[in-house]
Design an enzyme around this catalytic site. Sequence first.
Site, mmCIF file in Angstrom:
data_model
loop_
_atom_site.group_PDB
_atom_site.id
_atom_site.type_symbol
_atom_site.label_atom_id
_atom_site.label_comp_id
_atom_site.label_asym_id
_atom_site.label_seq_id
_atom_site.Cartn_x
_atom_site.Cartn_y
_atom_site.Cartn_z
ATOM 1 N N HIS A 226 -62.707 14.727 -45.461
ATOM 2 C CA HIS A 226 -61.823 13.791 -45.217
ATOM 3 C C HIS A 226 -60.799 13.176 -46.425
ATOM 4 O O HIS A 226 -59.941 13.977 -46.335
ATOM 5 C CB HIS A 226 -61.977 12.293 -44.429
ATOM 6 C CG HIS A 226 -62.296 13.092 -43.433
ATOM 7 N ND1 HIS A 226 -61.326 13.031 -41.847
ATOM 8 C CD2 HIS A 226 -63.223 12.930 -42.250
ATOM 9 C CE1 HIS A 226 -62.147 13.498 -40.721
ATOM 10 N NE2 HIS A 226 -63.547 12.760 -41.029
ATOM 11 N N GLU B 168 -67.509 13.083 -44.649
ATOM 12 C CA GLU B 168 -66.153 11.543 -45.898
ATOM 13 C C GLU B 168 -65.497 12.522 -46.234
ATOM 14 O O GLU B 168 -64.687 12.236 -46.514
ATOM 15 C CB GLU B 168 -66.764 10.689 -45.967
ATOM 16 C CG GLU B 168 -67.777 9.281 -44.147
ATOM 17 C CD GLU B 168 -66.780 9.558 -42.857
ATOM 18 O OE1 GLU B 168 -64.966 9.844 -43.448
ATOM 19 O OE2 GLU B 168 -66.858 9.544 -42.158
HETATM 20 ZN ZN ZN Z 1 -64.658 12.316 -39.208
#
Ligand code: ZN
Length: 498
Positions: free
Chosen positions: A266, A263
């Site tokens: 991201h 994450e």
């Molecule tokens: Zn992902």
Amino acid sequence: MNQAYEQLQPYLERAMAYQAALILFEWDNETLAPAQAVSYTAKMQGAVSAAYQELITGAEVVKLLEQCDQEGDLSETELAVIREVKEEVEQLACIPPEEYREYKELVSESGGIWAKARENRDFEAFAPTLKKIIDFQKKFASYRAKAGQKLYDVMLDGYEKGFTIERLDQFFDKLKQELVPFLQQIRESEADLRDDFLTGDYPEEQQQELAKMLSEYVGFDFSKGVLAVSAHPFTTALHNHDARITTHYSERLSSALFSVIHEAGHGIYEQGIGDELTQTFLGQGASMGMHESQSRFFENMIGRNEAFWVPLYEKLQALFPRQLAAIDRETYVAAINKVTPGLIRIEADELSYSLHILIRYELEKQLIEEELAVEELPGLWADKYEEYLGIRPEHAAEGVLQDIHWSQGFFGYFPSYALGSAFAAQMYADMKKKMDFEGLLRLGDISTIRECLRTHIHRHGKIKESGRLLREMTGEDFNPDYYLNYLKEKYGQLYGIL
Ligand code: ZN
């Protein structure tokens, strides 16, 4: 100066504000909102979505878009903004407002229905809702479809431009032909890697400390981001100065550890988008696949890399002395790369991951293009797991009900996960030629790697399509061989298979 473009701006600002409100509702639903809030909040989400649709498809915006074209004299960025807004108008204008609102209310409630069905391992409780969602999706796709275009192709186009059924069939066929037998070889290999020590009494407080440390270490900027807890880890962003990631904690240390690096990848992408693009229609990732390429790059090419742990492993041992003091780094690195074909996608090892996606792709294609009845899903799902991964789910919660995507109407989304992994492998091969990748990791220098990704990918937001970004970075069109070679080399070595 294009005057129509200037006049368009206040409308786009309002549209962005609606979008941000919808993102915040979702964030809140997933993190802090109480259980009973859902159906009440769904009404407000429906109203805001309707207001957004009305604004962006309104006569004023449509007229100004036409005038922008007539006046001309637009920069590359402005042209890209117009392209994105036009596409949004096209997507939404063909859907009758009552239908759109009804659909939005349905999908904001369906998450709860799905979660309960999963808890009770009861697919039948979710099937009628799923059927309604599929019917809406097919109807909306038929509104958008160009003459002769397949409905599933319309859906795929919303996530990854240029990756049609035809192209994805080739990609997934290749993965199937190469990875299914390779996985079989690994299952039969003599190597028996231990990973028992990754599960146990790992106190949540220390795991939180580790999550914060690792996300910061790889470059997630906490002055422009937060880390929260949710049932399923995810990332969202209001703009490049507000990227939000979540994680979850369990007795399996590697689960939170890699989901947080994933994450963070991201989030780093979102934080790296250029200031000149933020709060415009270009202030997001190029595509779902490109987004996933960054998270998986951080998770696997960086996080599961032996070199990454050279400067870090002692710190990890210091956090969890009872569990890890007797485990050397080599054993630990082998454990975090151990291949164990399982039933749950988000727990999957790097090698079998794409086979989970292949199964979803095949089923989606059948649901949309071949009239597969939803009632047949659980059985087919189980058959495919048996065929490709050699294991069979015993109930729907570890089978067809495990993912939230379909309950949210995300059909055509899954292939992005496999494409992202393949994009990441192509970037990795390219970067290894241009820098001493592992040497940098060993020195604890992530920033050189991160800046390279930022320069070639992150800062461009959505100006360019994913295929073009990849070509401009690596000098080559998308080529899945990099992914297959990467997996075979890495896991062949780990398991002594040549
Ligand atoms: Zn992902």
